[in-house]
Design a protein around this motif. Structure first.
Motif, PDB file in Angstrom:
ATOM      1  N   GLN A 137      -1.172 -13.210   3.112  1.00  0.00           N
ATOM      2  CA  GLN A 137       0.101 -12.953   2.422  1.00  0.00           C
ATOM      3  C   GLN A 137       0.473 -14.112   1.500  1.00  0.00           C
ATOM      4  OE1 GLN A 137      -0.539 -12.298   5.524  1.00  0.00           O
ATOM      5  NE2 GLN A 137       0.438 -10.401   6.189  1.00  0.00           N
ATOM      6  N   GLN A 186      -2.809  -5.788  -4.549  1.00  0.00           N
ATOM      7  CA  GLN A 186      -2.239  -4.749  -3.688  1.00  0.00           C
ATOM      8  C   GLN A 186      -3.272  -3.677  -3.313  1.00  0.00           C
ATOM      9  OE1 GLN A 186       1.186  -1.929  -4.847  1.00  0.00           O
ATOM     10  NE2 GLN A 186       2.218  -3.803  -4.115  1.00  0.00           N
ATOM     11  N   THR A 187      -4.216  -3.379  -4.224  1.00  0.00           N
ATOM     12  CA  THR A 187      -5.240  -2.377  -3.887  1.00  0.00           C
ATOM     13  C   THR A 187      -6.034  -2.844  -2.669  1.00  0.00           C
ATOM     14  OG1 THR A 187      -5.416  -1.738  -6.206  1.00  0.00           O
ATOM     15  CG2 THR A 187      -7.259  -1.134  -4.782  1.00  0.00           C
ATOM     16  N   THR A 189      -5.034  -5.322  -0.359  1.00  0.00           N
ATOM     17  CA  THR A 189      -4.208  -5.545   0.836  1.00  0.00           C
ATOM     18  C   THR A 189      -3.711  -4.232   1.435  1.00  0.00           C
ATOM     19  OG1 THR A 189      -2.223  -5.804  -0.545  1.00  0.00           O
ATOM     20  CG2 THR A 189      -3.431  -7.816   0.048  1.00  0.00           C
ATOM     21  N   ARG A 190      -3.526  -3.211   0.578  1.00  0.00           N
ATOM     22  CA  ARG A 190      -2.951  -1.953   1.082  1.00  0.00           C
ATOM     23  C   ARG A 190      -4.040  -0.986   1.560  1.00  0.00           C
ATOM     24  NH1 ARG A 190       1.398   1.089  -2.647  1.00  0.00           N
ATOM     25  NH2 ARG A 190       2.578  -0.767  -2.078  1.00  0.00           N
ATOM     26  N   TYR A 191      -5.184  -0.907   0.830  1.00  0.00           N
ATOM     27  CA  TYR A 191      -6.173   0.142   1.130  1.00  0.00           C
ATOM     28  C   TYR A 191      -7.436  -0.372   1.798  1.00  0.00           C
ATOM     29  CZ  TYR A 191      -3.224   2.865  -2.041  1.00  0.00           C
ATOM     30  OH  TYR A 191      -2.155   3.498  -2.639  1.00  0.00           O
TER      31      TYR A 191
END
Ligand SMILES: CC(C)(COP(=O)(O)OP(=O)(O)OC[C@H]1O[C@@H](n2cnc3c(N)ncnc32)[C@H](O[C@H]2O[C@H](COP(=O)(O)OP(=O)(O)OP(=O)(O)O)[C@@H](O)[C@H]2O)[C@@H]1O)[C@@H](O)C(=O)NCCC(=O)NCCS
Ligand SMILES: Nc1ncnc2[nH]cnc12
Length: 284
Positions: A137, A186-187, A189-191
């Motif tokens: 993070q 974000q791609t 960390t999220r997927y």
């Protein structure tokens, strides 16, 4: 020394691996992974006529020292505002690109990788200089702050000599590597990271991560080569493979299909390296 209390505290696990070392390891692991649909690997050159596995190794050897420079710049400018960092990094980033082009005879092997992974190294250097513990993070938030407003500044404004990424933003609104960095990856960390441990075998873990990236990443390489239909084809193909107990043979068949269509998900290959680096950091 007599009288001092003996403290049996468990040794705090402090990784001796530096961020530049993690980045270079990830670059080697990425090019080593085989097969990779449409991409250069140990078996073939994917959808590329101008590069192969050996050229990628030369490229990695040429750019590797620069990740230490990005890390040191992050440390040296830790007292400057986040918004200044990209401007402070850019000259070294462009010099690193020149080292890549010199090593590859002018072929773009890692332009996106230099940008994304260089930002990770600089963010880590800044956090370490500030005495902060590295976490996924913290590093991603730092990169996002470095790149705050980047898309608006560099892509929304029309430039005469537009680069590939700038042209694709104007045509399709795709922000590419800049948008991904501004989002704090974000791609990834999220997927990708939430399911990183879904496969115990290291090779299958990397293949799964690459397939998941190809299924969701708005990769400007695919669009620059095959338009939006090329991007949708690859995303649909990756989702189809992911819906099965996929095998190496299916990856090989997908590789042949992308090669036939001259499609190369180079952006997803870069994000696979980003994912490997972030997965190695503690979550918080
Ligand atoms: C910020 C820049 C790097 C932006 O460059 P550009 O204007 O070209 O913008 P993009 O197209 O958006 O990105 C360039 C490369 O980034 C990779 N990429 C694509 N989509 C994504 C995505 N969604 N998320 C993350 N990364 C993405 C991709 O790079 C890989 O593919 C390239 C090899 O494929 P190939 O098809 O052979 O490429 P070419 O045919 O040669 O196409 P072009 O050369 O015409 O682009 C290879 O680069 C892989 O890495 C995109 O190609 C740049 O403007 C910049 O500022 N650079 C200076 C460095 C810097 O500032 N560093 C500071 C931090 S250290
Ligand atoms: N293995 C690979 N093949 C093609 N483009 C790439 N960009 C980063 N890694 C790549």
């Amino acid at each position: 020394m007599a009288g001092l209390p003996v403290i049996n505290a468990a040794p705090i696990r402090v990784s001796s691996t530096t961020m530049p070392q993690r980045v270079v390891r990830a670059l080697y692991d990425e090019i080593h992974l085989t097969p990779k649909p449409g991409l250069v690997d140990r078996a073939n050159s994917g959808a590329h006529h101008d590069m192969d596995h050996e050229l990628f190794i030369c490229s990695i050897e040429a750019i590797a020292p620069w990740f230490v420079v990005f890390h040191e710049l992050g440390k040296a400018h830790a007292d400057q505002p986040e918004m200044m960092q990209l401007r402070l990094l850019r000259p070294a980033g462009i010099a690193c690109e020149q080292a890549m082009f010199q090593a590859t005879g002018g072929v773009n092997t890692h332009k996106g990788g230099i940008f994304s992974l260089g930002l990770l190294c600089s963010a880590a250097g800044r956090l370490e200089a500030q005495g902060c513990r590295l976490s996924r993070q913290a590093v991603c938030q730092q990169v996002s702050q470095f790149c705050h407003g980047l898309v608006a500044r560099e892509l929304v404004q029309r430039n005469r000599q537009a680069s590939t990424g700038e042209r694709l933003f104007q045509q399709f609104g795709l922000a590419g590597a800049r948008g991904e960095a501004e989002s704090g990856f974000q791609t990834v960390t999220r997927y990708i990271l939430p399911g990183w441990q879904d496969e115990a075998c290291e090779e299958r873990r990397l293949h799964l991560a690459l397939l998941r990236l190809m299924a969701v990443n708005p990769d400007t390489n695919l669009v620059s080569r095959g338009g939006l239909s090329g991007l949708r084809y690859v995303q649909r193909s990756a989702r189809q493979v992911l819906s099965t107990q996929w095998t190496h043979e299916q990856l090989h068949q997908m590789d042949q299909a992308l090669i036939a269509r001259h499609l190369s998900p180079g952006g997803s290959a870069d994000l696979l390296s980003v994912a490997m680096v972030l997965a190695d950091l503690p979550e918080v």
